[in-house]
Design a protein around this motif. Structure first.
Motif, PDB file in Angstrom:
ATOM      1  N   ALA A 166       0.839  -1.204   0.000  1.00 42.78           N
ATOM      2  CA  ALA A 166       0.000   0.000   0.000  1.00 42.78           C
ATOM      3  C   ALA A 166       0.878   1.260   0.000  1.00 42.78           C
ATOM      4  CB  ALA A 166      -0.920   0.004   1.216  1.00 42.78           C
ATOM      5  N   MET A 167       0.568   2.180  -0.926  1.00 43.62           N
ATOM      6  CA  MET A 167       1.362   3.401  -1.081  1.00 43.62           C
ATOM      7  C   MET A 167       0.470   4.623  -0.871  1.00 43.62           C
ATOM      8  SD  MET A 167       4.255   2.012  -1.957  1.00 43.62           S
ATOM      9  CE  MET A 167       5.195   3.491  -2.314  1.00 43.62           C
ATOM     10  N   PHE A 168       1.093   5.728  -0.470  1.00 42.45           N
ATOM     11  CA  PHE A 168       0.367   7.005  -0.441  1.00 42.45           C
ATOM     12  C   PHE A 168       1.342   8.138  -0.732  1.00 42.45           C
ATOM     13  CE2 PHE A 168       1.461   8.800   3.824  1.00 42.45           C
ATOM     14  CZ  PHE A 168       2.147   7.711   4.355  1.00 42.45           C
ATOM     15  N   VAL A 169       0.785   9.307  -0.996  1.00 48.17           N
ATOM     16  CA  VAL A 169       1.595  10.464  -1.359  1.00 48.17           C
ATOM     17  C   VAL A 169       1.351  11.573  -0.344  1.00 48.17           C
ATOM     18  CG1 VAL A 169       1.926  12.265  -3.115  1.00 48.17           C
ATOM     19  CG2 VAL A 169       1.535   9.900  -3.830  1.00 48.17           C
ATOM     20  N   GLU A 170       2.435  12.202   0.106  1.00 44.99           N
ATOM     21  CA  GLU A 170       2.319  13.340   1.023  1.00 44.99           C
ATOM     22  C   GLU A 170       2.981  14.553   0.404  1.00 44.99           C
ATOM     23  OE1 GLU A 170       2.522  11.557   5.579  1.00 44.99           O
ATOM     24  OE2 GLU A 170       4.222  12.643   4.808  1.00 44.99           O
ATOM     25  N   LYS A 171       2.434  15.723   0.686  1.00 43.04           N
ATOM     26  CA  LYS A 171       3.116  16.932   0.256  1.00 43.04           C
ATOM     27  C   LYS A 171       4.426  17.022   1.020  1.00 43.04           C
ATOM     28  CE  LYS A 171       2.666  21.804  -0.664  1.00 43.04           C
ATOM     29  NZ  LYS A 171       3.448  21.632  -1.915  1.00 43.04           N
ATOM     30  N   PHE A 172       5.497  17.411   0.311  1.00 42.00           N
ATOM     31  CA  PHE A 172       6.789  17.562   0.981  1.00 42.00           C
ATOM     32  C   PHE A 172       6.838  18.943   1.617  1.00 42.00           C
ATOM     33  CE2 PHE A 172      11.252  18.781   1.184  1.00 42.00           C
ATOM     34  CZ  PHE A 172      11.780  17.680   1.832  1.00 42.00           C
ATOM     35  N   ILE A 173       7.053  18.971   2.921  1.00 40.94           N
ATOM     36  CA  ILE A 173       7.121  20.265   3.618  1.00 40.94           C
ATOM     37  C   ILE A 173       8.572  20.730   3.581  1.00 40.94           C
ATOM     38  CG2 ILE A 173       6.625  21.510   5.767  1.00 40.94           C
ATOM     39  CD1 ILE A 173       4.069  20.249   5.152  1.00 40.94           C
ATOM     40  N   ASP A 174       8.800  21.809   2.878  1.00 39.84           N
ATOM     41  CA  ASP A 174      10.161  22.321   2.703  1.00 39.84           C
ATOM     42  C   ASP A 174      10.629  23.055   3.960  1.00 39.84           C
ATOM     43  OD1 ASP A 174      12.149  22.086   0.929  1.00 39.84           O
ATOM     44  OD2 ASP A 174      11.549  23.751  -0.371  1.00 39.84           O
ATOM     45  N   GLU A 175      11.938  23.080   4.174  1.00 40.39           N
ATOM     46  CA  GLU A 175      12.516  23.796   5.321  1.00 40.39           C
ATOM     47  C   GLU A 175      11.790  23.418   6.607  1.00 40.39           C
ATOM     48  OE1 GLU A 175      15.323  25.689   5.291  1.00 40.39           O
ATOM     49  OE2 GLU A 175      15.456  25.004   3.217  1.00 40.39           O
TER      50      GLU A 175
END
Lengths: 446, 70
Positions: free
Chosen positions: A194-203
């Motif tokens: 099972a896979m999912f996608v998260e927004k990458f939080i920069d800094e």
């Protein structure tokens, strides 16, 4: 509780033995053939060899560990961190045999071990989570979602952890390429594709909160740890309090962690991990249902022994302190001493010819090795944790500086020199760092 | 026949090639996980994959043959 088995190795086994010895509890160590000369094997009351060096044949060998536990008639098993510590089926198996698992219930371990379920649970609890998807079946849907939230994104396996099973993707091409290989790998490696996608939080900063719950409905937090100094998504330096967050945010994130724990009726020690952006907005990342590597800094500032708390709770006793009685003081920083090249971070297994920890006031050492020990290539390369504590951050840093200027380790490469450099840098001294600090610093060097 | 060996004891995390694939020197063939680090194993010459000797999840020792290239 009179006798416990420690299903782990190295420094954490020694750490647990220390508390048990103080409390008059007998300990049973288990070890692979590669670890027969390790200090923890000698330090335990009893010790049993359980198999060959690869972890699947020893520290993950449930049948053999349970056999030893039954033979030794132990009351409980402490799983430490890693290995079987977040394995719900192991927790269930030993509980069925009347042996206490020192940790939360198997159901909670299972629910939090699946990152997609954990995210859903936290959304239901009103805890902010990183913008992300539910389970995603294919690359096409992943790309559609990524375009909705915007790149970069992190592609993650629901069953991943410890920095393994996640990949940063910058665009459609990256995600297309990463999806099927990551999914196949997760299926084969974790047994769950099972896979999912998260927004990458920069800094971002990585801020986590220590929580502890008992079987009487009490849950407290012991404030935060800032674990932003990382390499390969793995922590290297942790400190408390965070040099970055305001008192308001400190209280808010503590409350959020307690709410998260309450949602699942959490018992025993656990950690709620968050990422925090530059504006102090924080988002739930995952929950670790065990004692954390970096728990000593929380012990130092709070003046408590978390392993003792774990044992009390496992016995059914109530938490020793209420939330309003918990007020940490001073500052504590942990440095993870690894057998690795300080510049490339490549592991450097081998024999430690000499290991000398200088005596410095304010330094606590949780070590698993000694002069003459061998760091084998089979396990995590952490040698010891150096914990520097002072009345304030400046003092703690000064204590650490004194320690590392005198510290000697011969025979293998280690990351002590990295800490010596880090302690001289003004950004680190001022608490200005995010999770990309080490990678940027090294890129700059090249 | 060129034997690509493991540089380190570890677990096979990913196998990126199959038998019959043409590969180039420097191409990542296998990804190992050792001591919590992902370690890529690269081909040392151009050729065709003759045999893949490991599957994902296998534990390999230093010096074990992972892939042969002809």
């Amino acid at each position: 509780m009179k006798k416990i088995l420690i299903a782990n190795r190295g420094e954490i086994a020694d750490r647990i033995i220390r508390t048990c010895s103080r409390l008059g509890i007998e300990t049973v160590a288990v070890y692979s053939s590669a670890d027969k000369d390790m200090p923890y094997v000698r330090n335990a009351t009893h010790a049993h060899e359980i198999g060959d060096p690869p972890a699947v044949k020893s520290y993950l060998n449930q049948d053999e560990i349970i056999r030893v536990a039954e033979e030794e008639k132990v009351d409980a098993i402490h799983p430490g961190y890693g290995f079987l510590s977040e394995n719900a089926s192991f927790a269930r198996r030993i509980e069925e045999k009347g042996i206490t698992f020192i940790g939360p219930s198997a159901d909670v371990v299972e629910a939090m071990g699946d990152k997609i379920t954990a995210r859903k649970t936290m959304i239901d609890a009103g805890v902010p989570v990183v913008p992300g998807s539910t389970e995603i079946e294919d690359a096409e849907k992943a790309i559609a979602y990524a375009n909705e939230v915007g790149y970069p994104v992190m592609l993650k396996a629901a069953a991943g952890g410890g920095g393994i099973g996640m990949q940063r993707c910058e665009n459609d091409g990256d995600l297309e390429k990463a999806f099927s290989s990551s999914q196949n790998r997760a299926k084969a490696y974790f047994g769950n594709g099972a896979m999912f996608v998260e927004k990458f939080i920069d800094e971002a900063r990585h801020i986590e909160v220590q929580i502890v719950g008992d079987h009487h409905g009490n849950i407290v937090h012991l404030y935060e740890r800032d674990c932003s100094i990382q390499r390969r998504n793995q922590k290297v330096v942790e400190e408390t309090p965070s040099p970055f967050i305001s008192p308001e945010t400190r209280n808010k994130i503590g409350e959020a962690a307690v709410n998260a724990a309450k949602q699942v009726n959490y018992t025993n020690a656990g950690t709620v991990e968050f990422v925090m952006d530059g504006e102090e907005n924080f988002y739930f990342l995952e929950m670790n249902t065990r004692l954390q590597v970096e728990h000593p800094i929380t012990e130092e500032t709070n003046g408590v022994d978390l392993v003792e708390w774990q044992l009390l709770i496992a016995e059914g006793r109530a938490l020793p302190l209420a939330q309003e009685e918990i007020s940490p003081s001073g500052h504590s920083i942990e440095f993870r001493l690894y057998a690795e090249d300080p510049n490339t971070f490549m592991p450097s297994p081998g024999k430690i010819e000499s290991l000398e920890f200088p005596e410095v006031d304010g330094i606590r050492i949780d070590s698993g090795y000694e002069s003459g020990s061998t760091v084998s290539p089979f396990y995590d390369p952490m040698i010891a944790k150096i914990i520097a504590s002072g009345e304030n951050r400046k003092e703690a840093l000064e204590i650490a500086r004194t320690f590392f200027s005198k510290f000697q380790l011969k025979g293998i490469k280690h990351n002590g020199p990295l800490f010596e450099n880090l302690l001289q840098e003004s950004d680190f001294q001022n608490g200005h760092y995010t999770t990309s600090y080490l990678s940027k610093k090294l890129a700059h060097k090249k | 026949m060129n034997e690509i060996k493991s540089s380190m004891a570890g677990t096979v995390l990913n196998v990126m090639v199959s038998e019959g694939d043409s590969v180039t020197s420097g191409q990542e063939l296998v990804m190992l996980e050792s001591m919590k680090m992902e370690i890529p194993v690269e081909g040392t010459e151009d050729g065709t994959v003759a045999e893949v000797k490991v599957t994902i999840g296998d534990f390999v020792n230093e010096g074990d043959v992972l892939v042969t290239i002809k």
